[in-house]
Design a protein around this motif. Sequence first.
Motif, PDB file in Angstrom:
ATOM      1  N   SER A  18       0.737  -1.185   0.055  1.00 56.44           N
ATOM      2  CA  SER A  18      -0.103  -0.187  -0.088  1.00 56.44           C
ATOM      3  C   SER A  18       0.683   1.298   0.098  1.00 56.44           C
ATOM      4  N   GLU A 141      -4.675  -1.481  -0.663  1.00 57.00           N
ATOM      5  CA  GLU A 141      -4.287  -0.624   0.415  1.00 57.00           C
ATOM      6  C   GLU A 141      -5.398  -0.703   1.598  1.00 57.00           C
ATOM      7  N   LYS A 142      -6.637  -1.199   1.374  1.00 61.90           N
ATOM      8  CA  LYS A 142      -7.507  -1.632   2.412  1.00 61.90           C
ATOM      9  C   LYS A 142      -6.887  -2.649   3.299  1.00 61.90           C
ATOM     10  N   LYS A 145      -4.186  -1.499   5.382  1.00 63.47           N
ATOM     11  CA  LYS A 145      -4.486  -0.597   6.476  1.00 63.47           C
ATOM     12  C   LYS A 145      -5.049  -1.431   7.606  1.00 63.47           C
ATOM     13  N   TRP A 148      -1.816  -2.920   9.066  1.00 67.56           N
ATOM     14  CA  TRP A 148      -1.162  -1.722  10.117  1.00 67.56           C
ATOM     15  C   TRP A 148      -1.741  -1.570  11.372  1.00 67.56           C
ATOM     16  N   GLY A 174      -3.300   4.641  11.473  1.00 64.40           N
ATOM     17  CA  GLY A 174      -2.813   4.617  10.087  1.00 64.40           C
ATOM     18  C   GLY A 174      -3.343   5.905   9.300  1.00 64.40           C
TER      19      GLY A 174
END
Length: 175
Positions: A18, A141-142, A145, A148, A174
Amino acid sequence: MNLSRTAQRAVLTAAVVSASVLTAPASASAQAAEMPPACETALLETLDKFPVVDFTVPDKVQRVVLVEVLSLSEADQAAFTQAACTAWNDWATANGPAVAGDLDARYRNAAGPVCNKFARSALATIKQYAPNLPAETRELEKVAKKVWATSMQKLANQATNADCQRAYNAVKAGW
């Protein structure tokens, strides 16, 4: 190549995919779905595309993120598509040196222990570059996230050093 073998070479897979910043080698033993070729390339070669000099990912962070990556659901693993990973690879190749320079500068300028330097510099760089990632990478990216946020929460809960606990708490939301 399955996700667990890929994770052996790229512990911080989701964050790297991401935001192009966090990969490191590690070991794993879980089994998962087959990865598209572009995703294998993304996970195995991303580190080379971001030639950091000073930026460091603490070992404890690597271990916690590895557990999260290996725990990805099938739905989360589905985000690793040929199109998404190809877009990522192209972006990382074009932007890797700039991202690495930014990471190194932020890391050198961050105060406190390594945990703080890592957390603050990584998140600041992610926030700067994430909006510029190709639209095809948004599902990746989802996933990143989620990895993270969960990882930073676990690190904050496990931290025995108050500075590290504050650092991980400060970045867990995040980007």
